[in-house]
Design a protein around this motif. Structure first.
Motif, PDB file in Angstrom:
ATOM      1  N   TRP A  69       8.732  46.419  66.667  1.00 40.10           N
ATOM      2  CA  TRP A  69       9.604  47.182  65.761  1.00 40.10           C
ATOM      3  C   TRP A  69       9.718  46.466  64.416  1.00 40.10           C
ATOM      4  N   HIS A  70      10.044  45.187  64.439  1.00 43.87           N
ATOM      5  CA  HIS A  70      10.245  44.451  63.194  1.00 43.87           C
ATOM      6  C   HIS A  70       8.926  44.304  62.424  1.00 43.87           C
TER       7      HIS A  70
ATOM      8  N   ALA B 165      12.021  47.369  71.622  1.00 37.37           N
ATOM      9  CA  ALA B 165      11.887  46.815  70.273  1.00 37.37           C
ATOM     10  C   ALA B 165      10.543  46.133  70.056  1.00 37.37           C
TER      11      ALA B 165
ATOM     12  N   PRO C 279      16.605  47.619  65.543  1.00 35.78           N
ATOM     13  CA  PRO C 279      16.559  48.407  66.785  1.00 35.78           C
ATOM     14  C   PRO C 279      17.963  48.548  67.373  1.00 35.78           C
TER      15      PRO C 279
ATOM     16  N   ASP D 299      17.432  49.488  73.272  1.00 30.58           N
ATOM     17  CA  ASP D 299      16.229  50.286  73.049  1.00 30.58           C
ATOM     18  C   ASP D 299      15.003  49.380  72.987  1.00 30.58           C
TER      19      ASP D 299
ATOM     20  N   LEU E  31       8.424  47.570  60.581  1.00 29.33           N
ATOM     21  CA  LEU E  31       9.327  47.718  59.439  1.00 29.33           C
ATOM     22  C   LEU E  31       8.892  46.831  58.283  1.00 29.33           C
TER      23      LEU E  31
END
Length: 279
Positions: A43-44, A40, A34, A38, A47
């Protein structure tokens, strides 16, 4: 094959089902982490699920490639340089109204505070230098005081695709003062419009910009180095030479037939049916 052009909320949910069905899933990964500042949340997680389901992945810069390789060492990767997304034709002839243009989402990692301080330094030698800032976001939160600087125009608004060529073509140079970057979508658009770019040497920017040919890379990510590069590009002869180089390189970035062929050639080795799955 399912190619995901950009991660979305539903891709981490759909991707595992594609893998179970033996369908090649190929995400185009714009970022390896990220951006600072921003949101996050999850997010991980998203991904990780994308990488676990992918037959291979496409990245848009060496910076992102290195980040993804560290997280998924065995995953095949293909690097596809980002092209110029122009809805209309580039301007036939630029009609510069400002010396510099910053265009795009206004976020902390984009270094508008660096640009503010660089402009203060630049005004010592070039007091008439002008800057136009156009994009969505809180400019005063990102760079307090920038709006009050002489020669600065701020337009906090969304710009439609059809209006982008004229906007970019109105500048002598586009400036990207980023503190961190995966790659820039604005940079290839500027080149396609024949507008050279001044950028900080971070992430994929140094790959996209040909220093001394299509623009200038600052020697460091500091206001002083950025101001020095901005001062150099205000030389009319240098600006004209870099603009010509930008236009030459930008023409290739708008060749979507060539980009499609490159993408297909890059991912074709991954498209053999998975073991036990009928073609």
């Amino acid at each position: 094959v399912v190619v995901s052009a950009m991660p979305h909320l539903w891709t981490p949910l759909v991707a595992p089902a594609l893998k179970r069905a033996g369908i090649a899933y190929v995400p185009i990964l714009h970022d390896g982490a990220p951006h600072p500042g921003d949101p996050a949340f999850a997010w991980h997680w998203g991904l990780r699920r994308d990488l676990a389901a992918a037959r291979g992945a496409v990245v848009l810069s060496g910076s992102v490639e290195a980040a993804i390789r560290a997280q998924a060492p065995g995953l095949p990767l293909f690097r596809l340089p980002l092209g110029a997304h122009l809805a209309g034709e580039p301007p036939a002839a630029a009609r510069p109204g400002h010396d510099f243009l910053f265009f795009g989402r206004i976020r902390a990692y984009k270094g508008l505070d660096l640009l503010r301080d660089a402009l203060r330094i630049l005004h010592r030698s070039h007091p008439d230098a002008t800057l136009r800032v156009v994009g969505q976001g809180d400019i005063e939160a990102a760079a307090p005081g920038i709006s009050a600087l002489p020669g600065v125009t701020v337009e906090p608004r969304w710009v439609g695709d059809d209006d982008i060529p004229a906007l970019v073509g109105s500048a002598h140079a586009v400036v990207l003062p980023y503190r961190e970057a995966s790659q820039s979508g604005v940079l290839p658009i500027a080149l396609a419009c024949g507008v050279p770019v001044v950028a900080t040497p971070v992430g994929g920017l140094s790959e996209q910009l040909r220093d001394g040919e299509t623009g200038l890379l600052a020697s460091a990510t500091t206001p002083e180095a950025l101001a020095e590069a901005m001062a150099r590009i205000m030389d009319p002869a240098l600006q004209a030479r870099l603009a010509a180089g930008a236009l030459r390189h930008g023409e290739a970035l708008m060749d979507w037939e060539a980009q499609a062929a490159t993408l297909l050639a890059g991912i074709r080795p991954w498209l053999e049916p998975a073991p036990g799955v009928q073609a």
